[in-house]
Motif scaffolding. Structure first.
Motif: not given
Length: 156
Positions: A35-57
């Motif tokens: 569901s969207p809420s747990p998915c958003a939490r996971r994305v935020r966690n991936l960002e917070a720990v630096g696995i997702i560095k940034r978003y680019v075009a």
């Protein structure tokens, strides 16, 4: 992925975001089976720990008038840490250099340089690379065509 536990759901999220970072959270959640809420939490966690560095075009190199890719192998006079640091700081200033790798083997660095044409590369070479202190030699190779350029990592 070092020091961080990444499970199968995280990997599916990462694979989907590498394919389309502009995807809505609702679509991403549906795609990975959350569901969207747990998915958003996971994305935020991936960002917070630096696995997702940034978003680019991802920009089409040819369509913005930079069709030429040059791979330049650089050999330094000495490979001392201060010499390496000085080289890396210098080349970080030039937007034409879009990738730089410290290498093993005969050469010290491999650069990918994008320019509009051969005269532009010649000017860049003469006005910048050859003027760097500590550069012993530069060997340039021109890409004829791009066969594969994957943006994402094979994380699945």
């Amino acid at each position: 992925m070092p020091d961080v536990a990444v499970d199968a759901l995280d990997r599916r999220i990462l694979a989907a975001l590498q394919e389309d970072a502009h995807i809505t959270m609702e679509k991403l959640a549906a795609l990975v089976g959350l569901s969207p809420s747990p998915c958003a939490r996971r994305v935020r966690n991936l960002e917070a720990v630096g696995i997702i560095k940034r978003y680019v075009a991802v920009v089409d190199q040819d369509k913005v008038g930079l069709p030429v890719s040059v791979f330049a192998s650089i050999k330094l006079e000495r490979q001392r840490e201060d010499e390496l640091d000085r080289f890396e700081k210098a080349i970080a200033r030039w937007p034409e250099i879009v990738e730089c790798y410290l290498m093993t083997g005969q050469r010290d660095y491999l650069l990918r340089i994008v320019v509009k044409d051969l005269p532009a590369y010649e000017a860049f070479l003469k006005r910048t690379l050859t003027r760097l202190d500590g550069v012993a030699s530069i060997e340039s190779s021109f890409a004829l065509s791009q066969v594969k350029h994957a943006q994402g990592l094979p994380i699945e």
